[in-house]
Design a protein around this motif. Structure first.
Motif, PDB file in Angstrom:
ATOM      1  N   GLY A 184       0.837  -1.193   0.000  1.00 49.37           N
ATOM      2  CA  GLY A 184       0.000   0.000   0.000  1.00 49.37           C
ATOM      3  C   GLY A 184       0.869   1.239   0.000  1.00 49.37           C
ATOM      4  N   ILE A 185       0.486   2.236  -0.800  1.00 46.10           N
ATOM      5  CA  ILE A 185       1.226   3.498  -0.875  1.00 46.10           C
ATOM      6  C   ILE A 185       0.255   4.645  -0.663  1.00 46.10           C
ATOM      7  N   ASP A 186       0.570   5.516   0.300  1.00 46.11           N
ATOM      8  CA  ASP A 186      -0.223   6.716   0.570  1.00 46.11           C
ATOM      9  C   ASP A 186       0.639   7.923   0.184  1.00 46.11           C
ATOM     10  N   PRO A 187       0.519   8.385  -1.091  1.00 44.91           N
ATOM     11  CA  PRO A 187       1.446   9.420  -1.568  1.00 44.91           C
ATOM     12  C   PRO A 187       1.161  10.806  -1.017  1.00 44.91           C
ATOM     13  N   GLY A 188       2.225  11.567  -0.845  1.00 45.08           N
ATOM     14  CA  GLY A 188       2.143  12.956  -0.423  1.00 45.08           C
ATOM     15  C   GLY A 188       3.454  13.641  -0.748  1.00 45.08           C
ATOM     16  N   LEU A 189       3.436  14.949  -0.905  1.00 40.90           N
ATOM     17  CA  LEU A 189       4.659  15.674  -1.256  1.00 40.90           C
ATOM     18  C   LEU A 189       5.561  15.932  -0.055  1.00 40.90           C
ATOM     19  N   ASN A 190       5.045  15.809   1.145  1.00 40.19           N
ATOM     20  CA  ASN A 190       5.866  15.960   2.347  1.00 40.19           C
ATOM     21  C   ASN A 190       6.247  14.600   2.921  1.00 40.19           C
ATOM     22  N   THR A 191       5.266  13.720   3.023  1.00 43.81           N
ATOM     23  CA  THR A 191       5.466  12.371   3.560  1.00 43.81           C
ATOM     24  C   THR A 191       4.652  11.388   2.749  1.00 43.81           C
TER      25      THR A 191
ATOM     26  N   GLY B 198      12.077  21.738  -1.216  1.00 42.41           N
ATOM     27  CA  GLY B 198      12.836  22.016  -2.434  1.00 42.41           C
ATOM     28  C   GLY B 198      11.863  22.361  -3.536  1.00 42.41           C
ATOM     29  N   THR B 199      12.353  22.393  -4.745  1.00 36.64           N
ATOM     30  CA  THR B 199      11.471  22.672  -5.882  1.00 36.64           C
ATOM     31  C   THR B 199      10.590  21.458  -6.131  1.00 36.64           C
ATOM     32  N   LEU B 200       9.493  21.674  -6.803  1.00 42.86           N
ATOM     33  CA  LEU B 200       8.567  20.568  -7.087  1.00 42.86           C
ATOM     34  C   LEU B 200       9.248  19.429  -7.839  1.00 42.86           C
ATOM     35  N   PRO B 201      10.012  19.711  -8.914  1.00 44.18           N
ATOM     36  CA  PRO B 201      10.688  18.596  -9.598  1.00 44.18           C
ATOM     37  C   PRO B 201      11.631  17.801  -8.693  1.00 44.18           C
ATOM     38  N   GLU B 202      12.358  18.487  -7.801  1.00 46.17           N
ATOM     39  CA  GLU B 202      13.260  17.788  -6.878  1.00 46.17           C
ATOM     40  C   GLU B 202      12.476  16.888  -5.925  1.00 46.17           C
ATOM     41  N   ARG B 203      11.362  17.405  -5.430  1.00 47.58           N
ATOM     42  CA  ARG B 203      10.540  16.621  -4.501  1.00 47.58           C
ATOM     43  C   ARG B 203       9.935  15.407  -5.195  1.00 47.58           C
TER      44      ARG B 203
ATOM     45  N   LYS C 245      11.178  13.861  -7.753  1.00 52.10           N
ATOM     46  CA  LYS C 245      12.290  12.920  -7.993  1.00 52.10           C
ATOM     47  C   LYS C 245      12.571  12.105  -6.734  1.00 52.10           C
ATOM     48  N   THR C 246      12.608  12.777  -5.579  1.00 51.64           N
ATOM     49  CA  THR C 246      12.836  12.082  -4.306  1.00 51.64           C
ATOM     50  C   THR C 246      11.723  11.069  -4.046  1.00 51.64           C
ATOM     51  N   LEU C 247      10.487  11.484  -4.300  1.00 55.11           N
ATOM     52  CA  LEU C 247       9.343  10.592  -4.119  1.00 55.11           C
ATOM     53  C   LEU C 247       9.450   9.379  -5.036  1.00 55.11           C
ATOM     54  N   PHE C 248       9.739   9.617  -6.311  1.00 57.84           N
ATOM     55  CA  PHE C 248       9.878   8.537  -7.285  1.00 57.84           C
ATOM     56  C   PHE C 248      10.953   7.544  -6.849  1.00 57.84           C
ATOM     57  N   GLU C 249      12.113   8.063  -6.461  1.00 58.90           N
ATOM     58  CA  GLU C 249      13.219   7.188  -6.053  1.00 58.90           C
ATOM     59  C   GLU C 249      12.887   6.416  -4.772  1.00 58.90           C
ATOM     60  N   GLY C 250      12.239   7.087  -3.817  1.00 63.18           N
ATOM     61  CA  GLY C 250      11.868   6.420  -2.567  1.00 63.18           C
ATOM     62  C   GLY C 250      10.866   5.299  -2.779  1.00 63.18           C
ATOM     63  N   VAL C 251       9.835   5.568  -3.574  1.00 61.20           N
ATOM     64  CA  VAL C 251       8.824   4.533  -3.850  1.00 61.20           C
ATOM     65  C   VAL C 251       9.442   3.404  -4.667  1.00 61.20           C
ATOM     66  N   SER C 252      10.337   3.733  -5.602  1.00 62.89           N
ATOM     67  CA  SER C 252      11.017   2.692  -6.390  1.00 62.89           C
ATOM     68  C   SER C 252      11.804   1.757  -5.481  1.00 62.89           C
ATOM     69  N   THR C 253      12.514   2.324  -4.516  1.00 66.46           N
ATOM     70  CA  THR C 253      13.310   1.513  -3.589  1.00 66.46           C
ATOM     71  C   THR C 253      12.411   0.625  -2.730  1.00 66.46           C
ATOM     72  N   VAL C 254      11.343   1.204  -2.199  1.00 69.41           N
ATOM     73  CA  VAL C 254      10.406   0.431  -1.378  1.00 69.41           C
ATOM     74  C   VAL C 254       9.799  -0.707  -2.206  1.00 69.41           C
TER      75      VAL C 254
ATOM     76  N   LEU D 125      -1.234  19.379  -6.664  1.00 67.36           N
ATOM     77  CA  LEU D 125       0.059  18.929  -6.149  1.00 67.36           C
ATOM     78  C   LEU D 125      -0.001  17.466  -5.702  1.00 67.36           C
ATOM     79  N   LEU D 126      -1.085  17.098  -5.036  1.00 66.03           N
ATOM     80  CA  LEU D 126      -1.242  15.715  -4.604  1.00 66.03           C
ATOM     81  C   LEU D 126      -1.355  14.784  -5.811  1.00 66.03           C
ATOM     82  N   GLY D 127      -2.041  15.253  -6.849  1.00 63.06           N
ATOM     83  CA  GLY D 127      -2.133  14.461  -8.083  1.00 63.06           C
ATOM     84  C   GLY D 127      -0.774  14.216  -8.708  1.00 63.06           C
ATOM     85  N   GLN D 128       0.097  15.212  -8.649  1.00 58.96           N
ATOM     86  CA  GLN D 128       1.446  15.037  -9.177  1.00 58.96           C
ATOM     87  C   GLN D 128       2.244  14.043  -8.332  1.00 58.96           C
ATOM     88  N   ALA D 129       2.062  14.104  -7.026  1.00 59.85           N
ATOM     89  CA  ALA D 129       2.724  13.137  -6.140  1.00 59.85           C
ATOM     90  C   ALA D 129       2.223  11.721  -6.438  1.00 59.85           C
ATOM     91  N   ARG D 130       0.918  11.584  -6.627  1.00 56.34           N
ATOM     92  CA  ARG D 130       0.346  10.276  -6.980  1.00 56.34           C
ATOM     93  C   ARG D 130       0.940   9.766  -8.283  1.00 56.34           C
TER      94      ARG D 130
END
Length: 196
Positions: free
Chosen positions: A5-12, A38-43, A45-54, A79-84
């Motif tokens: 299960g993944i609960d996406p968000g731009l902060n957590t 950070g900037t939206l693209p940086e955030r 990217k961090t989200l993408f990499e974190g979810v990929s690792t998990v 913003l939440l849609g972009q995180a999703r």
């Protein structure tokens, strides 16, 4: 079946991994990916990499993500849609099929009430998985999504068994425990579970 299960968000972004064995759910792991400012693209990217690792470490069979609806604030929804999108792209890049549920489906499946609070979700997830303590709110939502999908799969399996029974000739004997066409018509969903 291993369900992530993944609960996406731009902060957590919360994640929760369960293993479903018949009627039993076994907790595997949960936590949160913290996304620095950070900037939206940086955030993203961090989200993408974190979810990929998990997703890579989880070795799951399926991933579950919550469907986002428009909130009072359209900017937050965007913003939440972009995180999703970043989370779903990461899951698909890892070869996982992605299933989506609404917040209403999630809360009804776990708590039995569509407007349940975060605290109620945390408490019920803790009870359903017999955890020693409450998971964090993001991890609880992610674990709840995994539980919701496990419940839905059990209901689907019951319906598939009923369909097979209905497709048999009328003269054929139904196997023990099979659902008849009449019983199927009377079945309803309650608290995320199929009932007679």
């Amino acid at each position: 079946m291993r369900i992530l299960g993944i609960d996406p968000g731009l902060n957590t972004t919360g994640y929760g991994l369960l293993e479903a064995c018949g009627q039993r759910l076994h907790y595997q792991a949960s936590g949160a990916i913290r996304i620095p400012k950070g900037t939206l693209p940086e955030r993203l990217k961090t989200l993408f990499e974190g979810v990929s690792t998990v997703a890579r470490d989880a070795a799951a069979d399926v991933a579950v993500v919550e469907i986002v609806f428009v909130n009072v604030n359209p900017q937050s929804t965007l913003l939440l849609g972009q995180a999703r999108g970043a989370a779903i792209a990461a899951l698909v890049a890892q070869g996982l099929p992605v299933v989506e549920y609404t917040a209403l489906q999630l809360k009804k499946s776990i708590v039995g009430y569509g407007r349940a609070s975060k605290a109620q979700m945390q408490d019920m997830v803790m009870r359903l998985l017999t955890l020693p303590g409450q998971p964090g709110p993001d991890a609880a939502d992610a674990l709840g999504l995994a539980i919701c999908h496990a419940h839905a799969q059990r209901g689907l399996a019951a319906l598939t068994g009923a369909r097979t029974t209905m497709e048999q000739p009328a003269a054929a004997m139904a196997p023990a425990g099979a659902i008849s066409a009449t019983q199927l018509r009377r079945m309803r969903m309650r608290r995320g579970r199929l009932i007679g």
